[in-house]
Design an enzyme around this catalytic site. Structure first.
Site, PDB file in Angstrom:
ATOM      1  N   LYS A  30       0.856  -1.160   0.007  1.00  0.00           N
ATOM      2  CA  LYS A  30       0.033  -0.011   0.157  1.00  0.00           C
ATOM      3  C   LYS A  30       0.734   1.217   0.013  1.00  0.00           C
ATOM      4  CE  LYS A  30      -2.736   1.575   3.417  1.00  0.00           C
ATOM      5  NZ  LYS A  30      -2.770   2.867   3.628  1.00  0.00           N
ATOM      6  N   ASP A  57      -3.569   4.336  -1.842  1.00  0.00           N
ATOM      7  CA  ASP A  57      -4.388   4.575  -1.044  1.00  0.00           C
ATOM      8  C   ASP A  57      -4.259   6.292  -0.937  1.00  0.00           C
ATOM      9  OD1 ASP A  57      -6.267   4.695   1.132  1.00  0.00           O
ATOM     10  OD2 ASP A  57      -4.888   4.347   2.664  1.00  0.00           O
ATOM     11  N   LYS A  59      -7.302   7.926  -1.096  1.00  0.00           N
ATOM     12  CA  LYS A  59      -8.710   8.566  -0.230  1.00  0.00           C
ATOM     13  C   LYS A  59      -9.149   9.835  -1.037  1.00  0.00           C
ATOM     14  CE  LYS A  59      -7.640   6.335   4.517  1.00  0.00           C
ATOM     15  NZ  LYS A  59      -6.209   5.870   4.091  1.00  0.00           N
ATOM     16  N   ASP A  62     -12.860  14.800  -4.032  1.00  0.00           N
ATOM     17  CA  ASP A  62     -13.055  16.085  -4.788  1.00  0.00           C
ATOM     18  C   ASP A  62     -14.364  16.189  -5.556  1.00  0.00           C
ATOM     19  OD1 ASP A  62     -12.033  18.420  -5.986  1.00  0.00           O
ATOM     20  OD2 ASP A  62      -9.815  17.979  -5.941  1.00  0.00           O
ATOM     21  N   THR A 112     -11.058   4.311  10.408  1.00  0.00           N
ATOM     22  CA  THR A 112     -11.200   3.230  11.729  1.00  0.00           C
ATOM     23  C   THR A 112     -10.646   4.220  12.896  1.00  0.00           C
ATOM     24  OG1 THR A 112      -9.185   2.407  10.711  1.00  0.00           O
ATOM     25  CG2 THR A 112     -10.942   0.890  10.616  1.00  0.00           C
ATOM     26  N   ARG A 201       2.105  -0.616  10.992  1.00  0.00           N
ATOM     27  CA  ARG A 201       3.284  -0.307  12.076  1.00  0.00           C
ATOM     28  C   ARG A 201       3.670  -1.767  12.626  1.00  0.00           C
ATOM     29  NH1 ARG A 201       0.006   4.802  14.423  1.00  0.00           N
ATOM     30  NH2 ARG A 201      -1.771   3.683  13.537  1.00  0.00           N
TER      31      ARG A 201
HETATM   32  O1  C5P Z   1      -0.010   0.986  11.073  1.00  0.00           O
HETATM   33  P1  C5P Z   1      -1.357   0.791  10.739  1.00  0.00           P
HETATM   34  O2  C5P Z   1      -1.390  -0.828  10.854  1.00  0.00           O
HETATM   35  O3  C5P Z   1      -2.334   1.259  11.787  1.00  0.00           O
HETATM   36  O4  C5P Z   1      -1.638   1.154   9.508  1.00  0.00           O
HETATM   37  C1  C5P Z   1      -2.956   1.501   8.877  1.00  0.00           C
HETATM   38  C2  C5P Z   1      -2.830   1.958   7.552  1.00  0.00           C
HETATM   39  O5  C5P Z   1      -4.444   1.662   7.168  1.00  0.00           O
HETATM   40  C3  C5P Z   1      -2.457   3.192   7.021  1.00  0.00           C
HETATM   41  O6  C5P Z   1      -2.021   3.391   6.167  1.00  0.00           O
HETATM   42  C4  C5P Z   1      -4.049   4.079   6.949  1.00  0.00           C
HETATM   43  O7  C5P Z   1      -3.953   5.035   6.090  1.00  0.00           O
HETATM   44  C5  C5P Z   1      -4.772   2.767   6.397  1.00  0.00           C
HETATM   45  N1  C5P Z   1      -6.235   2.931   6.762  1.00  0.00           N
HETATM   46  C6  C5P Z   1      -6.732   3.164   7.864  1.00  0.00           C
HETATM   47  N2  C5P Z   1      -8.297   3.312   8.072  1.00  0.00           N
HETATM   48  C7  C5P Z   1      -8.888   3.195   6.763  1.00  0.00           C
HETATM   49  C8  C5P Z   1      -8.237   3.194   5.717  1.00  0.00           C
HETATM   50  C9  C5P Z   1      -7.135   2.846   5.533  1.00  0.00           C
HETATM   51  O8  C5P Z   1      -6.282   3.118   8.855  1.00  0.00           O
HETATM   52  N3  C5P Z   1     -10.203   3.405   7.096  1.00  0.00           N
END
Ligand code: C5P
Length: 222
Positions: A30, A57, A59, A62, A112, A201
């Site tokens: 991603k 990603d 998002k 616009d 989330t 992470r």
């Molecule tokens: O580090 P972590 O596992 O929290 O990464 C979450 C990834 O998921 C980030 O790149 C974030 O942009 C993405 N994301 C999110 N919630 C969403 C869509 C994508 O956390 N609804």
């Protein structure tokens, strides 16, 4: 077969190093706005040239023509998946769907990191996160999107009601939510109906990211 997507929320060098260390594993990568801005589109080519899928990603949110242009460019760069906010509305979603020929469009429902307090603060009029996510997922389906992004809490209902491809971020090996709410473990998310889980992470902050990826894959693959 459920997919694991590794979020490359890193600087250019670390991101490319992580990609190259995971090439023999069945993962999707991603690319978010910060990596795209720091590396330029060559990061997509780097991943695609190594035979891996790219989830771009961005998002998008616009006016319809601006989103359609971004969809076309993402497609020409070879992105396999691209996110657009469902809150950008029916016209944007329909225009984006009509523009996308090969790239799989994913509608972001509620992030989330958002909960009931977000809905209250922006006065969207939904009574609950679940109601908002289901409504936005049905809108994505009606407008021809390939899938949606939602949390592991709502994914079961989203899958039941829409049948769309479901992407679940906010996945943790143990519960350590940081800024994510509504978190699930990989196996819970997949059991609830996730077709692709996104993890960042917990993978790249580990001293041995490959070991974490292998562990997650062993939990979600049959
Ligand atoms: O580090 P972590 O596992 O929290 O990464 C979450 C990834 O998921 C980030 O790149 C974030 O942009 C993405 N994301 C999110 N919630 C969403 C869509 C994508 O956390 N609804």
């Amino acid at each position: 077969m459920p997919k694991l997507c590794v979020a490359l929320d890193l600087g250019p060098e670390e991101a490319l190093k992580l990609v190259d260390s995971l090439l023999d594993l069945p993962v999707v990568f991603k690319v978010g706005p910060s990596l795209l801005l720091s590396c330029g589109p060559s990061v997509i080519k780097h991943i695609k040239d190594r035979g891996k899928e790219v989830f771009l990603d961005l998002k998008l949110h616009d006016i319809p023509t601006a989103v359609a242009r971004a969809v076309s460019v993402a497609e020409s760069l070879g992105a396999d998946y691209l996110t657009v906010h469902t809150l950008s509305g029916p016209e944007v979603l329909e225009t984006a769907s009509k523009t996308a020929l090969k790239v799989k469009l994913l509608g972001v429902t509620l992030l989330t990191s958002h909960g009931e307090d977000y809905l209250e603060a922006v006065k969207l009029g939904f009574r609950s996160v679940e109601e908002a996510v289901l409504h936005l997922s049905l809108l994505a389906k009606e407008k021809g999107l390939y899938g949606v992004v939602c949390s592991g809490e709502e994914v079961r209902k989203v899958k039941e009601k829409t049948g769309l491809f479901t992407v679940v971020p906010g996945v943790r090996l143990k519960s350590s939510p940081e800024d994510q709410r509504r978190v699930k473990t990989p196996e819970e998310a997949v059991r609830n109906g996730a077709d692709m889980i996104v993890m960042g992470r917990e993978i790249y902050k580990d001293p041995n990211p490959k070991r974490v990826v292998e562990d997650v894959l062993s939990r979600i693959l049959p």
